[in-house]
Design a protein around this motif. Sequence first.
Motif, PDB file in Angstrom:
ATOM      1  N   TYR A  47      46.332  44.037  34.968  1.00 13.18           N
ATOM      2  CA  TYR A  47      45.406  45.121  35.351  1.00 13.18           C
ATOM      3  C   TYR A  47      46.388  46.713  35.776  1.00 13.18           C
ATOM      4  CZ  TYR A  47      44.339  42.989  39.728  1.00 13.18           C
ATOM      5  OH  TYR A  47      44.313  42.573  40.770  1.00 13.18           O
ATOM      6  N   ASP A  48      46.670  45.826  37.051  1.00 14.90           N
ATOM      7  CA  ASP A  48      47.553  46.607  38.230  1.00 14.90           C
ATOM      8  C   ASP A  48      48.885  47.011  37.777  1.00 14.90           C
ATOM      9  OD1 ASP A  48      49.427  43.924  38.003  1.00 14.90           O
ATOM     10  OD2 ASP A  48      49.289  43.377  39.987  1.00 14.90           O
ATOM     11  N   THR A  49      49.188  47.517  36.137  1.00 13.98           N
ATOM     12  CA  THR A  49      50.069  48.050  35.590  1.00 13.98           C
ATOM     13  C   THR A  49      49.667  49.470  35.706  1.00 13.98           C
ATOM     14  OG1 THR A  49      50.856  46.523  34.273  1.00 13.98           O
ATOM     15  CG2 THR A  49      51.406  48.485  33.781  1.00 13.98           C
ATOM     16  N   LEU A  50      50.804  50.566  36.683  1.00 14.96           N
ATOM     17  CA  LEU A  50      49.691  51.521  36.825  1.00 14.96           C
ATOM     18  C   LEU A  50      50.215  52.921  35.626  1.00 14.96           C
ATOM     19  CD1 LEU A  50      51.030  51.922  40.443  1.00 14.96           C
ATOM     20  CD2 LEU A  50      49.158  51.534  39.175  1.00 14.96           C
ATOM     21  N   SER A  51      49.626  53.352  35.108  1.00 12.22           N
ATOM     22  CA  SER A  51      49.438  54.612  34.730  1.00 12.22           C
ATOM     23  C   SER A  51      50.975  53.984  33.173  1.00 12.22           C
ATOM     24  CB  SER A  51      50.345  55.954  34.839  1.00 12.22           C
ATOM     25  OG  SER A  51      48.842  55.900  36.078  1.00 12.22           O
ATOM     26  N   ASP A  52      50.045  52.801  32.908  1.00 18.40           N
ATOM     27  CA  ASP A  52      50.689  52.579  31.190  1.00 18.40           C
ATOM     28  C   ASP A  52      50.717  53.331  29.786  1.00 18.40           C
ATOM     29  OD1 ASP A  52      51.590  50.958  28.445  1.00 18.40           O
ATOM     30  OD2 ASP A  52      52.413  50.179  30.328  1.00 18.40           O
ATOM     31  N   ALA A  53      50.979  54.132  29.367  1.00 19.35           N
ATOM     32  CA  ALA A  53      50.866  54.986  28.187  1.00 19.35           C
ATOM     33  C   ALA A  53      50.268  54.099  27.032  1.00 19.35           C
ATOM     34  CB  ALA A  53      52.059  55.538  27.613  1.00 19.35           C
ATOM     35  N   GLU A  54      51.136  53.257  26.776  1.00 16.79           N
ATOM     36  CA  GLU A  54      50.436  51.919  25.565  1.00 16.79           C
ATOM     37  C   GLU A  54      49.772  51.339  25.798  1.00 16.79           C
ATOM     38  OE1 GLU A  54      51.149  48.571  23.347  1.00 16.79           O
ATOM     39  OE2 GLU A  54      53.132  48.958  24.648  1.00 16.79           O
ATOM     40  N   TYR A  55      48.814  51.786  27.214  1.00 12.79           N
ATOM     41  CA  TYR A  55      47.858  50.937  27.602  1.00 12.79           C
ATOM     42  C   TYR A  55      46.657  51.437  27.779  1.00 12.79           C
ATOM     43  CZ  TYR A  55      49.601  46.287  29.085  1.00 12.79           C
ATOM     44  OH  TYR A  55      50.638  45.423  29.847  1.00 12.79           O
ATOM     45  N   ASP A  56      46.697  52.953  28.059  1.00 11.72           N
ATOM     46  CA  ASP A  56      45.531  53.884  27.938  1.00 11.72           C
ATOM     47  C   ASP A  56      45.369  54.123  26.909  1.00 11.72           C
ATOM     48  OD1 ASP A  56      46.399  54.362  30.294  1.00 11.72           O
ATOM     49  OD2 ASP A  56      47.472  55.784  30.479  1.00 11.72           O
ATOM     50  N   GLN A  57      46.196  53.697  25.687  1.00  7.38           N
ATOM     51  CA  GLN A  57      46.051  54.276  24.321  1.00  7.38           C
ATOM     52  C   GLN A  57      45.191  53.212  23.718  1.00  7.38           C
ATOM     53  OE1 GLN A  57      46.794  57.815  22.912  1.00  7.38           O
ATOM     54  NE2 GLN A  57      46.121  57.058  21.322  1.00  7.38           N
ATOM     55  N   LYS A  58      45.105  52.752  24.349  1.00  7.48           N
ATOM     56  CA  LYS A  58      44.450  51.190  23.604  1.00  7.48           C
ATOM     57  C   LYS A  58      42.792  51.588  24.430  1.00  7.48           C
ATOM     58  CE  LYS A  58      47.821  47.896  21.673  1.00  7.48           C
ATOM     59  NZ  LYS A  58      48.363  48.818  21.852  1.00  7.48           N
ATOM     60  N   VAL A  59      42.917  51.635  25.327  1.00 13.04           N
ATOM     61  CA  VAL A  59      41.398  51.913  26.179  1.00 13.04           C
ATOM     62  C   VAL A  59      40.788  53.071  25.324  1.00 13.04           C
ATOM     63  CG1 VAL A  59      40.786  53.092  28.243  1.00 13.04           C
ATOM     64  CG2 VAL A  59      42.231  51.159  28.549  1.00 13.04           C
TER      65      VAL A  59
ATOM     66  N   LEU B 278      36.702  44.282  28.731  1.00 12.84           N
ATOM     67  CA  LEU B 278      38.634  43.414  28.816  1.00 12.84           C
ATOM     68  C   LEU B 278      39.469  44.004  30.147  1.00 12.84           C
ATOM     69  CD1 LEU B 278      38.653  41.261  25.702  1.00 12.84           C
ATOM     70  CD2 LEU B 278      38.750  40.677  28.868  1.00 12.84           C
ATOM     71  N   MET B 279      39.285  45.197  29.614  1.00 12.24           N
ATOM     72  CA  MET B 279      40.083  46.801  30.364  1.00 12.24           C
ATOM     73  C   MET B 279      39.911  47.100  31.452  1.00 12.24           C
ATOM     74  SD  MET B 279      42.421  48.289  26.911  1.00 12.24           S
ATOM     75  CE  MET B 279      39.911  48.268  25.713  1.00 12.24           C
ATOM     76  N   ALA B 280      38.310  46.825  31.521  1.00  6.67           N
ATOM     77  CA  ALA B 280      38.079  48.223  32.890  1.00  6.67           C
ATOM     78  C   ALA B 280      38.906  47.641  33.925  1.00  6.67           C
ATOM     79  CB  ALA B 280      36.296  47.401  33.294  1.00  6.67           C
ATOM     80  N   PRO B 281      39.372  46.379  34.574  1.00  3.69           N
ATOM     81  CA  PRO B 281      40.128  46.214  35.494  1.00  3.69           C
ATOM     82  C   PRO B 281      41.294  47.673  36.051  1.00  3.69           C
ATOM     83  CG  PRO B 281      39.597  44.609  34.521  1.00  3.69           C
ATOM     84  CD  PRO B 281      38.779  44.900  33.439  1.00  3.69           C
ATOM     85  N   TYR B 282      41.914  47.532  34.304  1.00  5.55           N
ATOM     86  CA  TYR B 282      42.673  48.540  34.522  1.00  5.55           C
ATOM     87  C   TYR B 282      42.191  49.865  34.969  1.00  5.55           C
ATOM     88  CZ  TYR B 282      46.633  51.463  32.214  1.00  5.55           C
ATOM     89  OH  TYR B 282      47.102  53.049  31.929  1.00  5.55           O
TER      90      TYR B 282
ATOM     91  N   PRO C 211      35.098  45.414  44.385  1.00  3.58           N
ATOM     92  CA  PRO C 211      35.435  46.027  43.592  1.00  3.58           C
ATOM     93  C   PRO C 211      37.831  45.624  43.151  1.00  3.58           C
ATOM     94  CG  PRO C 211      34.699  46.837  45.127  1.00  3.58           C
ATOM     95  CD  PRO C 211      34.775  45.371  45.409  1.00  3.58           C
ATOM     96  N   VAL C 212      37.995  45.644  41.782  1.00  2.00           N
ATOM     97  CA  VAL C 212      39.172  45.688  41.924  1.00  2.00           C
ATOM     98  C   VAL C 212      39.748  46.023  42.479  1.00  2.00           C
ATOM     99  CG1 VAL C 212      41.081  46.193  39.652  1.00  2.00           C
ATOM    100  CG2 VAL C 212      38.916  45.977  38.895  1.00  2.00           C
ATOM    101  N   GLY C 213      41.104  44.633  42.968  1.00  2.00           N
ATOM    102  CA  GLY C 213      41.669  44.700  43.949  1.00  2.00           C
ATOM    103  C   GLY C 213      41.123  44.568  45.450  1.00  2.00           C
ATOM    104  N   THR C 214      40.313  44.067  45.098  1.00  2.23           N
ATOM    105  CA  THR C 214      40.086  43.658  46.793  1.00  2.23           C
ATOM    106  C   THR C 214      40.517  42.635  47.337  1.00  2.23           C
ATOM    107  OG1 THR C 214      37.479  45.184  46.662  1.00  2.23           O
ATOM    108  CG2 THR C 214      38.062  43.135  48.500  1.00  2.23           C
TER     109      THR C 214
END
Length: 353
Positions: A42-54, A79-83, A183-186
């Motif tokens: 989830y803490d991968t930042l701005s991944d284009a492939e992940y964005d497309q999956k979302v 599942l993808m909400a933390p990202y 919250p995510v990352g707390t």
Amino acid sequence: MLRRTRPRQPVSGQRPPVRVESVNISDLEELSHAWEEIRAEYDTLSDAEYDQKVLHCAAGLAADPAGELAYAWTLGLVLMAPYLGYAIDDTGKPEAVAALRAADGALHSRPCAHDEHPYEEHEEEFDLDLAEQLRGLADPAAEWDENHSREVWLCPSNIAGFARIALDIIEPGSVRDVPPRLPVGTEDKVRRLASVLHGYPLAGTDVEWELTAAALDLSHATPEDRPGHLLTVQAVTSYVTSDWFEQIPVLDELIGAVEKTLPHYAQATCDHDQHAEPPHRSREPGELGIVLSSPGGRALYELDRNEDEDAPLQNLLCPVALASIAEESLHRLRSRRAWLTSGQTASPAPAQE
């Protein structure tokens, strides 16, 4: 900690619509593994492939928010909400939020004869099992060893509940009737700040930023979150007023934040004979404040507190007590700054017990 995004390809005009083809059991098997990977990373930042999956998942749900596959798209977005909750940009967020709200709106009022649903007990740790549960729902021939039947899992009320869980992860505090979570990352934020306040910063930690961030959070806090952020600044104050801390810019940020906060408690009154002490159970420095600076954290505090030892939240966050904390912190911060600018080498500010 400041986040850096990966470069994206330039985009002109509106984002083209995402096409969603028909989906079968095999497709859901593959998709669930991809969604599970995104949850773990989830803490991968701005991944284009992940964005497309979302975007693909959100488009599937938006196309038919009450349809046969609404359960799959909804659980995929959980599942993808933390990202999405961790991301620093909005790629995929508006689409996911709109689809989840549509699903909740279409499903939550459907007739239901069940006394309880899985979403009602779905705490953060249960996310680890969600992809496997989704695969079991998709394949009726698969083994199913859950506390609730497939029928209950697929109940519209349950899917609506999971849609709200995803919304709460993406936009903390936006819904109230789901199990609370931080919250995510707390947890990472607590570890980083605690490592600084203990004097052994984690590798890669920007010490000055971690201390300054507490001031910035307090300066921009909402009324509900302000008390928690003030408690965090109180913990930071004990560190920055120690004899060996000499970063005047950090002191200035903290002084400014507390000065901005004090007027909010100028008219504070209460009827308490004495004010509550923070919980006695072991916590990392700054942890209590960070936890209490979010709606989910405050709800978790009330759920987890020991009634014989820990004060109710309304007593712990009494405005008169908070005013006293702010005044004491401001005095110590100003004293330390004055001492440093006078050319002395030791601080008169006493260490807080």
